[in-house]
Design a protein around this motif. Structure first.
Motif, PDB file in Angstrom:
ATOM      1  N   SER A 238       3.671   1.480 -13.763  1.00 21.90           N
ATOM      2  CA  SER A 238       2.950   0.579 -13.084  1.00 21.90           C
ATOM      3  C   SER A 238       4.101  -0.875 -12.879  1.00 21.90           C
ATOM      4  CB  SER A 238       1.894  -0.166 -14.128  1.00 21.90           C
ATOM      5  OG  SER A 238       1.238  -1.142 -13.655  1.00 21.90           O
ATOM      6  N   SER A 239       4.805  -1.213 -13.957  1.00 21.72           N
ATOM      7  CA  SER A 239       5.644  -2.405 -13.604  1.00 21.72           C
ATOM      8  C   SER A 239       6.803  -1.892 -12.656  1.00 21.72           C
ATOM      9  CB  SER A 239       6.284  -2.628 -14.778  1.00 21.72           C
ATOM     10  OG  SER A 239       7.217  -1.589 -15.431  1.00 21.72           O
TER      11      SER A 239
ATOM     12  N   ARG B 255       5.005  -2.471  -9.233  1.00 24.98           N
ATOM     13  CA  ARG B 255       4.956  -3.617  -8.695  1.00 24.98           C
ATOM     14  C   ARG B 255       6.406  -4.140  -8.193  1.00 24.98           C
ATOM     15  NH1 ARG B 255       1.595  -3.658 -13.079  1.00 24.98           N
ATOM     16  NH2 ARG B 255       3.123  -4.976 -14.293  1.00 24.98           N
TER      17      ARG B 255
ATOM     18  N   LYS C 169       7.400  -2.871  -4.949  1.00 22.49           N
ATOM     19  CA  LYS C 169       6.560  -3.317  -3.977  1.00 22.49           C
ATOM     20  C   LYS C 169       7.074  -4.746  -3.537  1.00 22.49           C
ATOM     21  CE  LYS C 169       1.791  -4.919  -2.860  1.00 22.49           C
ATOM     22  NZ  LYS C 169       0.382  -5.029  -3.640  1.00 22.49           N
ATOM     23  N   ALA C 170       7.476  -5.702  -4.450  1.00 21.17           N
ATOM     24  CA  ALA C 170       7.601  -6.947  -4.058  1.00 21.17           C
ATOM     25  C   ALA C 170       9.142  -7.237  -3.287  1.00 21.17           C
ATOM     26  CB  ALA C 170       8.051  -7.864  -5.624  1.00 21.17           C
TER      27      ALA C 170
ATOM     28  N   GLU D 257      -2.093  -0.766  -6.158  1.00 22.61           N
ATOM     29  CA  GLU D 257      -1.241  -1.729  -5.510  1.00 22.61           C
ATOM     30  C   GLU D 257      -1.275  -1.639  -4.079  1.00 22.61           C
ATOM     31  OE1 GLU D 257       0.213  -4.446  -6.890  1.00 22.61           O
ATOM     32  OE2 GLU D 257      -0.189  -3.433  -9.071  1.00 22.61           O
TER      33      GLU D 257
END
Length: 254
Positions: A51-52, A55, A58-59, A106
């Motif tokens: 999950s992290s 993210r 994606k950032a 996400e």
């Protein structure tokens, strides 16, 4: 020989920790790469890490692919195992599906699938293994692999799009296969630069016995892989990035 027809993109395996155990310096690598192969839980990775990692990628607008491996946490997916074709298809569906759940949460698209470690090597050598894994890949999603091997052949037979890979921190055997180390060995900056430059400019590589091996990239999209568990991986990726940038600039690949 005509130059490679596509931009050289950098991909790195990320999210390869487990629980409180951290594998590579993912945060330092993120600014250097184009594509991430995210571990899906069988050779490393867990739900929170997946999950992290999604993210974080994606950032930075990093393309994200699934990195399924053999069910071998202790051996980090770098020990060969004998699985039936049905098992190989099922473990691929299972792992890709796990990552896709986090991508969906996400709003991110699954970019590709890249098998990990010994599974990748088994697919290069064994057509039936390669076809079984390909059958677990979602329709329309490409697979990253080694051109000129059974991986490419299986992708064609199973109707899976294929991306060719080269490697910044892996040696090649005289038959053009990868030398997959259980534990990664260090590379000097000079050796990485020479290794990557040779592959990109000549579409060939010097094998472990000193012979030259052709790498049949053909017209496939191209990505250059480095590993987050290689000693000195940040410098390895920085060097590979510099060589790839120079290659892309010289050929007008934006």
């Amino acid at each position: 020989m005509a130059p490679i027809k596509h931009k050289a993109l950098i991909n790195v395996d990320l999210g390869e920790g487990y629980g409180n155990l951290k594998c590579g310096p993912d945060e330092e690598l993120l600014p250097l790469i184009d594509i991430a192969n995210v571990a899906c839980g069988f050779h490393s990775g867990d739900p929170l890490i997946m999950s992290s990692t999604v993210r974080a990628c994606k950032a930075r607008n990093i393309l994200i692919g699934a990195h399924p491996g053999l069910p071998d946490l202790q051996g980090f997916g770098r020990r060969e195992m004998k699985l039936s074709p049905e098992e190989l298809t099922a473990i691929t569906i299972y792992q890709v599906g796990a990552l896709k759940g986090f991508l969906d949460a996400e709003g991110v698209t699954l970019n590709h699938v890249k098998p990990h470690g010994v599974l990748y090597g088994m697919m290069c050598r064994d057509l039936e293994v390669a076809k079984a894994v390909m059958r677990g890949v979602p329709k329309g999603v490409p697979v990253f692999g080694l051109a000129g091997t059974k991986m490419e052949e299986a992708a064609k037979e199973e109707g899976v799009d294929f991306w060719a890979e080269m490697y910044g921190d892996v040696k090649y055997s005289p038959d053009g296969m990868l030398v997959i180390d259980r534990i990664k060995k260090p590379w000097s900056k000079e050796d990485v630069e020479k290794h990557v430059t040779e592959q990109l400019t000549t579409e060939s590589v010097t094998a472990t016995d000193g012979t030259t091996v052709h790498l049949p990239v053909k017209d496939y999209p191209l990505s250059l892989c480095c590993h987050s568990d290689s000693p000195g991986c940040v410098e390895i990726v920085k060097t590979a990035r510099a060589v790839a940038n120079r290659f892309n600039e010289e050929h007008g690949y934006s």
